[in-house]
Design an enzyme around this catalytic site. Structure first.
Site, short mmCIF file in Angstrom:
data_model
loop_
_atom_site.label_atom_id
_atom_site.label_comp_id
_atom_site.label_asym_id
_atom_site.label_seq_id
_atom_site.Cartn_x
_atom_site.Cartn_y
_atom_site.Cartn_z
CE1 TYR A 1 -3.82 2.35 0.61
CE2 TYR A 1 -2.48 3.25 2.37
CZ TYR A 1 -3.57 3.34 1.55
OH TYR A 1 -4.43 4.41 1.65
CE LYS B 1 -3.39 4.98 -1.66
NZ LYS B 1 -4.43 5.68 -2.41
CB SER C 1 -11.37 1.51 4.58
OG SER C 1 -10.48 2.56 4.40
#
Length: 154
Positions: A103, A107, A138
């Site tokens: 992740y 990013k 989320s």
């Protein structure tokens, strides 16, 4: 002018369909004034426990998806010499934390791309912004045993 809303479904991790969706949007409305890249996927796990396949899926959704969509819309903005592109990213695009390597890497890559794009688009009066919020809630599904796709946060 007021336009009727139109729902267009897009899986941002399916790179093969993004250009067609962009064409559909441009043919329907003629232009995009503001593009907000806000889709994202994340997974939590130790580097050695996350498959390369999942690393690639995260990179597709968080890096290649937004840049593919942006590149598809960009020529229209450049020809009109106006537009605004926003990347909703993550603080993890600036700093990495344990168990979020795929992740954070995706990013970081997105921040690098959109920072370069910002400098290039200045001459065309196109604004490019990145927003790097801290942790947000989320939707998450609990994974079934052996089902890595279910461990993805969307």
């Amino acid at each position: 002018q007021t336009y009727a809303p139109k729902l267009i479904l897009l899986d941002i991790s399916d790179i093969s369909c993004i250009r067609d969706v962009a064409k559909e949007i441009l043919s329907c409305y003629g232009c995009v004034d503001i593009l907000i890249n806000n889709a994202s996927m994340k997974v939590k796990g130790a580097v050695q426990s996350i498959s390369l396949e999942l690393d690639k899926k995260i990179m597709d959704a968080n890096y290649f998806g937004p840049i593919t969509l942006t590149k598809a819309i960009l020529p229209n903005m450049i020809s009109r010499r106006t537009g605004q592109i926003v990347l909703i990213n993550s603080i993890q695009g600036k700093i990495g934390i344990p168990f979020r390597a795929a992740y954070a890497a995706s990013k970081h890559a997105a921040v690098g791309f959109f920072d370069c794009l910002r400098a290039e688009m200045e001459e065309f009066d196109i604004s490019v912004s990145t927003v790097n919020p801290t942790f947000i809630c989320s939707y998450h599904r609990q994974p079934a045993p052996g089902n890595w796709e279910a461990s993805i946060w969307k």
